[in-house]
Design an enzyme around this catalytic site. Structure first.
Site, PDB file in Angstrom:
ATOM      1  N   VAL A  15     -25.324 -42.051  32.420  1.00  0.00           N
ATOM      2  CA  VAL A  15     -26.577 -41.344  31.868  1.00  0.00           C
ATOM      3  C   VAL A  15     -27.034 -40.651  32.703  1.00  0.00           C
ATOM      4  O   VAL A  15     -27.541 -39.087  32.192  1.00  0.00           O
ATOM      5  CB  VAL A  15     -27.569 -42.672  31.604  1.00  0.00           C
ATOM      6  CG1 VAL A  15     -29.082 -41.903  31.036  1.00  0.00           C
ATOM      7  CG2 VAL A  15     -27.156 -43.718  30.614  1.00  0.00           C
ATOM      8  N   LYS A 106     -33.633 -51.063  29.749  1.00  0.00           N
ATOM      9  CA  LYS A 106     -34.128 -51.916  28.837  1.00  0.00           C
ATOM     10  C   LYS A 106     -34.191 -53.453  29.564  1.00  0.00           C
ATOM     11  O   LYS A 106     -35.176 -54.154  29.112  1.00  0.00           O
ATOM     12  CB  LYS A 106     -33.321 -51.970  27.683  1.00  0.00           C
ATOM     13  CG  LYS A 106     -31.985 -52.303  27.615  1.00  0.00           C
ATOM     14  CD  LYS A 106     -31.136 -51.033  27.678  1.00  0.00           C
ATOM     15  CE  LYS A 106     -29.908 -51.098  28.316  1.00  0.00           C
ATOM     16  NZ  LYS A 106     -28.598 -50.280  27.908  1.00  0.00           N
ATOM     17  N   GLU A 130     -37.947 -43.793  26.416  1.00  0.00           N
ATOM     18  CA  GLU A 130     -37.354 -43.448  25.155  1.00  0.00           C
ATOM     19  C   GLU A 130     -35.877 -43.899  25.189  1.00  0.00           C
ATOM     20  O   GLU A 130     -35.236 -44.317  24.382  1.00  0.00           O
ATOM     21  CB  GLU A 130     -37.672 -42.022  25.119  1.00  0.00           C
ATOM     22  CG  GLU A 130     -37.102 -41.504  23.684  1.00  0.00           C
ATOM     23  CD  GLU A 130     -37.883 -42.105  22.479  1.00  0.00           C
ATOM     24  OE1 GLU A 130     -39.088 -41.680  22.032  1.00  0.00           O
ATOM     25  OE2 GLU A 130     -37.205 -42.847  21.735  1.00  0.00           O
ATOM     26  N   GLY A 188     -17.710 -44.923  27.660  1.00  0.00           N
ATOM     27  CA  GLY A 188     -19.150 -45.036  28.227  1.00  0.00           C
ATOM     28  C   GLY A 188     -20.081 -45.651  27.671  1.00  0.00           C
ATOM     29  O   GLY A 188     -21.412 -45.419  27.854  1.00  0.00           O
ATOM     30  N   LYS A 206     -33.794 -54.806  23.779  1.00  0.00           N
ATOM     31  CA  LYS A 206     -34.499 -53.803  23.119  1.00  0.00           C
ATOM     32  C   LYS A 206     -35.187 -54.174  21.860  1.00  0.00           C
ATOM     33  O   LYS A 206     -36.171 -53.694  21.581  1.00  0.00           O
ATOM     34  CB  LYS A 206     -33.028 -52.901  22.388  1.00  0.00           C
ATOM     35  CG  LYS A 206     -32.313 -52.179  23.456  1.00  0.00           C
ATOM     36  CD  LYS A 206     -30.970 -51.607  23.010  1.00  0.00           C
ATOM     37  CE  LYS A 206     -30.281 -50.906  23.835  1.00  0.00           C
ATOM     38  NZ  LYS A 206     -28.762 -50.803  23.531  1.00  0.00           N
ATOM     39  N   GLY A 303     -23.879 -43.700  25.220  1.00  0.00           N
ATOM     40  CA  GLY A 303     -23.074 -42.545  25.618  1.00  0.00           C
ATOM     41  C   GLY A 303     -23.811 -41.521  26.783  1.00  0.00           C
ATOM     42  O   GLY A 303     -25.057 -41.523  26.452  1.00  0.00           O
TER      43      GLY A 303
HETATM   44  N1  HSE Z   1     -24.330 -50.740  26.144  1.00  0.00           N
HETATM   45  C1  HSE Z   1     -25.413 -50.089  25.345  1.00  0.00           C
HETATM   46  C2  HSE Z   1     -25.017 -50.119  24.115  1.00  0.00           C
HETATM   47  C3  HSE Z   1     -25.872 -48.843  25.970  1.00  0.00           C
HETATM   48  O1  HSE Z   1     -23.699 -50.309  23.850  1.00  0.00           O
HETATM   49  O2  HSE Z   1     -25.642 -49.838  23.041  1.00  0.00           O
HETATM   50  C4  HSE Z   1     -27.333 -48.248  25.230  1.00  0.00           C
HETATM   51  O3  HSE Z   1     -28.174 -49.075  25.610  1.00  0.00           O
END
Ligand code: HSE
Length: 437
Positions: A15, A106, A130, A188, A206, A303
């Site tokens: 990121v 998160k 965000e 990624g 989340k 990603g």
């Molecule tokens: N590993 C998480 C996913 C990355 O696959 O959604 C984004 O939070």
């Protein structure tokens, strides 16, 4: 009058790399939108040797995160290392120094969000997050601002790109789970520890954040019932197709009668729904508000660049506040602190749902009636049945869809059925969202 907004970045991984690329490539666009340049003052990472394909001025990279936190010139600290430790210490340290913070973390927010938001309120700084939910989808800002008039009654989210990628490839290409997971890691999408994706924990993190914003209540991660993809197999994906459903790992939150439901599990949803068509690394969040009605957000949930873009959106939002001398304008939790209420979360046994049940049962007369008898004794009605193949002496899949039932009753029935000699394996249960037919 400031001449630039100075940013310190802790974590130069997937990121962080996306973020820096966007800040450099979109320098002019961001200047036009903000009015001041965003300057990368410092980036800290354990590995500053690896070539990330980015040319940075000398002296920007360092290995000491404390240097960023202590630097009086830095306005915004961006935490992108993930995990709870030492990320929590870095964020609280930056807040203590009066810096605004942006994080994509998160796991940290779902566990220690209340502490972080309280520290930020006391220091009158803002925390942007965000990028913590659904990558490029601006769901956090939408829930705090765009949907401010809405009493939200339900959230259904495909919030883990890795799991959605795996389910899509299993369903469309019939590839093996391990091979698809490796692809997701190479692209990624997966967490550093991909079990967090697969076991549903990332989705639960989340969901804790989203439910908190939707309902104005702290949500304890421990109370979110969480199941991952461990027990989803291609046989159930195929049966789901036969019944007209897709299987998605859904994060579900509902509010009714002063209680909430918050749960993550593989879920069957009708093929005609928009959510069922969300494939690959894409995420979607479907919300139900009282005035707006149904709202669907869709975009890339993981990603480097999509998540980096969400981090930039927070940086610009905080920078705009800094330029105007404002902070705390929008509450971090979408509600003012005194107005938040602790709402109870229903235990999973108390929810009601439709269910898909796959028994592995002996193919011989009377078995179907015994199973349906036990379901009936537990107040569970059957809406459809598929019995496949005929294997004398062997066990065959016997698949049923139920009418709406209470989970406590379903669990009781399955514990009785699974003890019977004519059933060879633990029964597979997949919850089904939709209307009773
Ligand atoms: N590993 C998480 C996913 C990355 O696959 O959604 C984004 O939070």
């Amino acid at each position: 009058m400031k001449s630039s907004i100075k940013i310190g970045i802790i974590g130069f991984g997937t990121v962080g790399t996306g973020l820096v690329k966007i800040l450099l490539q979109q320098k002019d666009l961001l200047l036009r939108r903000l009015g001041l340049p965003l300057e990368i003052a410092s980036i800290a990472d354990r590995d500053i040797e690896r070539d990330r394909g980015i040319a940075l001025p000398p002296g920007v990279l360092c290995t000491d995160a404390a240097k960023i936190i202590q630097d009086p010139e830095i306005d915004i600290v961006v935490e992108l290392i993930g995990g709870t430790d030492p990320a929590k210490q870095y964020i609280l340290g930056a807040i203590e120094k009066g810096k605004h913070v942006v994080t994509a973390n998160k796991a940290l927010l779902a566990t220690y969000g209340e502490d972080i938001f309280q520290a930020a309120a006391e220091k009158e700084v803002d925390v942007g997050f965000e990028a913590s939910v659904c990558g490029a989808i601006p769901i956090i800002r939408s829930m705090k601002e765009g949907l401010v008039a809405e009493e939200i009654s339900a959230i259904y989210g495909i919030v883990n790109g890795t799991c959605n990628y795996i389910l899509t490839k299993m369903s469309e290409e019939g590839k093996a789970f391990a091979q698809i997971l490796q692809e997701a890691q190479d692209l990624g999408y997966a967490e550093a520890d991909p079990t967090l994706d697969i076991d549903g924990a990332d989705s639960a993190h989340k969901l804790a954040i989203l439910a908190n914003l939707a309902f104005g209540t702290p949500v304890s991660l421990k109370e979110i019932y969480t199941e991952g993809l461990e027990r989803v197999s291609s046989i159930d994906i195929d049966f789901a197709e036969d019944f007209g459903y897709k299987i998605k790992l859904l994060a579900i939150a509902k509010a009714a009668n002063g209680e909430i439901e918050a749960r993550v599990h593989p879920t069957m949803i009708r093929k005609e729904t928009l959510l069922s068509t969300v494939g690959g690394v894409f995420n979607a969040v479907y919300l139900v508000g009282d005035s707006a009605g149904e709202v669907l957000f869709y975009g890339k949930g993981a990603g480097s660049l999509p998540t980096g873009s969400a981090v930039v959106s927070d940086i610009v939002a905080l920078a705009r506040n800094i330029i105007k001398g404002a902070s705390g304008r929008v509450p971090a939790t979408a509600f003012t602190t005194p107005s938040r209420k602790q709402l109870p979360i229903k235990a999973i046994e108390e929810i009601e749902s439709l269910y898909y049940l796959r028994f592995m049962a002996e193919d011989h007369p009377g078995v179907l009636s015994k199973i349906s008898g036990i379901l009936g004794e537990n107040h569970i009605g059957i809406s459809a049945v598929i019995q496949q193949g005929r294997k004398t002496g062997g066990h065959v899949p016997l698949v049923m869809m139920t009418h709406r039932a209470r989970e406590r009753d379903v669990r009781q029935a399955l514990s009785n059925i699974d003890e019977m000699d004519y059933v060879s394996e633990k029964t597979i249960l997949i919850r089904v969202e939709g209307d009773d037919e």
